[in-house]
Design a protein around this motif. Structure first.
Motif, mmCIF file in Angstrom:
data_model
loop_
_atom_site.group_PDB
_atom_site.id
_atom_site.type_symbol
_atom_site.label_atom_id
_atom_site.label_comp_id
_atom_site.label_asym_id
_atom_site.label_seq_id
_atom_site.Cartn_x
_atom_site.Cartn_y
_atom_site.Cartn_z
ATOM 1 N N ALA A 42 0.832 -1.208 0.000
ATOM 2 C CA ALA A 42 0.000 0.000 0.000
ATOM 3 C C ALA A 42 0.862 1.252 0.000
ATOM 4 N N ALA A 43 2.008 1.210 0.692
ATOM 5 C CA ALA A 43 2.910 2.358 0.720
ATOM 6 C C ALA A 43 3.483 2.625 -0.675
ATOM 7 N N LEU A 44 3.823 1.570 -1.398
ATOM 8 C CA LEU A 44 4.329 1.740 -2.761
ATOM 9 C C LEU A 44 3.238 2.292 -3.684
ATOM 10 N N ASP A 45 2.012 1.833 -3.485
ATOM 11 C CA ASP A 45 0.881 2.389 -4.251
ATOM 12 C C ASP A 45 0.741 3.884 -3.964
ATOM 13 N N ARG A 46 0.886 4.241 -2.689
ATOM 14 C CA ARG A 46 0.736 5.641 -2.301
ATOM 15 C C ARG A 46 1.827 6.501 -2.939
ATOM 16 N N ILE A 47 3.056 6.012 -2.924
ATOM 17 C CA ILE A 47 4.164 6.766 -3.510
ATOM 18 C C ILE A 47 3.918 7.006 -4.997
ATOM 19 N N ASP A 49 1.069 7.089 -6.531
ATOM 20 C CA ASP A 49 -0.066 8.009 -6.693
ATOM 21 C C ASP A 49 0.351 9.446 -6.389
ATOM 22 N N VAL A 50 1.192 9.625 -5.371
ATOM 23 C CA VAL A 50 1.677 10.965 -5.030
ATOM 24 C C VAL A 50 2.531 11.517 -6.169
ATOM 25 N N LYS A 51 3.364 10.662 -6.769
ATOM 26 C CA LYS A 51 4.169 11.106 -7.904
ATOM 27 C C LYS A 51 3.282 11.585 -9.047
ATOM 28 N N ALA A 52 2.239 10.832 -9.324
ATOM 29 C CA ALA A 52 1.322 11.213 -10.396
ATOM 30 C C ALA A 52 0.656 12.542 -10.065
ATOM 31 N N TYR A 53 0.296 12.733 -8.817
ATOM 32 C CA TYR A 53 -0.319 13.994 -8.405
ATOM 33 C C TYR A 53 0.679 15.140 -8.558
ATOM 34 N N GLY A 54 1.933 14.889 -8.198
ATOM 35 C CA GLY A 54 2.960 15.908 -8.341
ATOM 36 C C GLY A 54 3.107 16.366 -9.785
ATOM 37 N N ALA A 55 3.045 15.418 -10.710
ATOM 38 C CA ALA A 55 3.131 15.775 -12.130
ATOM 39 C C ALA A 55 1.929 16.612 -12.551
ATOM 40 N N GLN A 56 0.763 16.303 -11.995
ATOM 41 C CA GLN A 56 -0.456 17.053 -12.333
ATOM 42 C C GLN A 56 -0.362 18.512 -11.903
ATOM 43 N N ILE A 57 0.327 18.789 -10.795
ATOM 44 C CA ILE A 57 0.395 20.165 -10.303
ATOM 45 C C ILE A 57 1.647 20.890 -10.795
ATOM 46 N N GLY A 58 2.399 20.256 -11.694
ATOM 47 C CA GLY A 58 3.501 20.960 -12.339
ATOM 48 C C GLY A 58 4.890 20.647 -11.835
ATOM 49 N N LEU A 59 5.038 19.696 -10.916
ATOM 50 C CA LEU A 59 6.373 19.318 -10.475
ATOM 51 C C LEU A 59 7.036 18.427 -11.523
ATOM 52 N N LYS A 60 8.341 18.436 -11.529
ATOM 53 C CA LYS A 60 9.090 17.707 -12.549
ATOM 54 C C LYS A 60 8.823 16.214 -12.463
ATOM 55 N N ALA A 61 8.473 15.622 -13.592
ATOM 56 C CA ALA A 61 8.222 14.175 -13.641
ATOM 57 C C ALA A 61 9.556 13.443 -13.759
ATOM 58 N N THR A 62 10.055 12.916 -12.663
ATOM 59 C CA THR A 62 11.340 12.219 -12.654
ATOM 60 C C THR A 62 11.119 10.708 -12.627
ATOM 61 N N ASP A 63 12.222 9.976 -12.756
ATOM 62 C CA ASP A 63 12.172 8.515 -12.643
ATOM 63 C C ASP A 63 12.443 8.060 -11.214
ATOM 64 N N ASN A 64 12.436 9.016 -10.280
ATOM 65 C CA ASN A 64 12.647 8.652 -8.875
ATOM 66 C C ASN A 64 11.506 7.785 -8.359
ATOM 67 N N TYR A 65 11.861 6.932 -7.386
ATOM 68 C CA TYR A 65 10.893 6.096 -6.679
ATOM 69 C C TYR A 65 10.170 5.109 -7.589
ATOM 70 N N GLU A 66 10.831 4.724 -8.702
ATOM 71 C CA GLU A 66 10.317 3.647 -9.549
ATOM 72 C C GLU A 66 10.983 2.329 -9.180
ATOM 73 N N THR A 67 11.994 2.408 -8.317
ATOM 74 C CA THR A 67 12.711 1.237 -7.840
ATOM 75 C C THR A 67 12.731 1.274 -6.312
ATOM 76 N N ILE A 68 13.144 0.165 -5.719
ATOM 77 C CA ILE A 68 13.257 0.106 -4.268
ATOM 78 C C ILE A 68 14.571 -0.573 -3.896
ATOM 79 N N ALA A 69 15.259 -0.033 -2.912
ATOM 80 C CA ALA A 69 16.534 -0.594 -2.468
ATOM 81 C C ALA A 69 16.248 -1.664 -1.419
ATOM 82 N N THR A 70 15.792 -2.816 -1.883
ATOM 83 C CA THR A 70 15.286 -3.848 -0.988
ATOM 84 C C THR A 70 16.325 -4.362 0.003
#
Length: 270
Positions: A42-47, A49-70
């Motif tokens: 659920a936390a990964l889903d939230r991250i 979704d937050v990234k998508a929201y950030g892009a909607q409000i004009g923040l830079k769409a980066t490739d951050n948080y597409e991976t996890i340092a397991t």
């Protein structure tokens, strides 16, 4: 060669940064293993979704948080310092980011060596942990394992904060950069929570309650800072007298917190 800090520090930091990047695993691959708990999934889903929201409000769409340092289990440490009886921070210079008033470390023993070095110069030092950080878009920053334990408000605030850094960073202007990212992270996270949960939801209400306490806490520290600064800049008192006055002011912190009537008092005092 980095005159503001030292080649050794930069090389060591680069090594651990490379180690972190090497530990990245695409999130979808981790999901496919079936090893994620419902909370972590659920936390990964939230991250995402937050990234998508950030892009909607004009923040830079980066490739951050597409991976996890397991498999990465290090703690990030942040050290800042200033002379005794002063609020003038010690600063260091680096390529890209410019002048900064702190150093980051991937091992506590490395941080403690710098703490000792600063203290020998007569500085006072603040060493703390950091839950996340940004390479400002130079690398694809992964989700750190500890982030999966955070609540929705902290995840939203942190991700939007780091996206703000990736969107705008003015070299050498750390005070502005952090103020900008703090404002964006806080404001956008509340708009996100309102949009996703509604203003009457427990998630939003709890977030507002903690933020109200945070505002009170900042006001407390601002008042203490102003009182201390008045002592430090008083030309009519000796250093010994200033130290005594400072200790007396520090002793008032708990009383100041109790007077503010914080709902989450213990969390701040800790």
């Amino acid at each position: 060669f980095i005159p503001g800090c030292g080649v050794g520090y930069v090389v060591r930091s680069a090594y651990f940064q490379a180690e972190l990047l090497h530990s990245r695993t695409p999130i979808e691959e981790v999901r496919a293993t079936g090893q994620l708990s419902p909370k972590h999934s659920a936390a990964l889903d939230r991250i995402a979704d937050v990234k998508a929201y950030g892009a909607q409000i004009g923040l830079k769409a980066t490739d951050n948080y597409e991976t996890i340092a397991t498999d990465w289990n290090r703690t990030i440490w942040n050290m800042s310092a200033c002379p005794t009886l002063s609020f003038q921070p010690v600063t260091w210079r680096f390529p890209v980011v410019g002048k900064v008033p702190y150093l980051g470390f991937f091992r506590k023993e490395d941080a403690e060596k710098w703490v000792s070095r600063m203290e020998k110069k007569g500085h006072e030092v603040y060493l703390r942990t950091a839950g996340a950080y940004s390479t400002l878009g130079w690398f694809r920053d992964p989700v750190l394992p500890g982030m999966l334990e955070w609540d929705d408000q902290r995840l939203a605030d942190t991700v939007l904060h780091e996206l703000a850094h990736a969107t705008l960073w003015i070299k050498g202007s750390v005070k502005f950069n952090e103020s900008f990212a703090n404002f964006v992270g806080e404001t956008a996270s509340f708009r996100y929570l309102e949009n996703r949960f509604g203003i009457d939801s427990p998630t939003y209400v709890n977030a507002v309650s903690f933020h109200n306490d945070l505002s009170k806490w900042r006001a407390i520290l601002r008042g203490l800072y102003q009182d201390l600064d008045a002592v430090y800049t008083d030309s009519n008192t000796t250093d010994a007298e200033k130290l005594d006055a400072r200790e007396a002011l520090f002793a008032t912190l708990r009383e100041r917190v109790e007077m503010a009537d914080l709902t989450h008092e213990q969390r701040f005092l800790e």
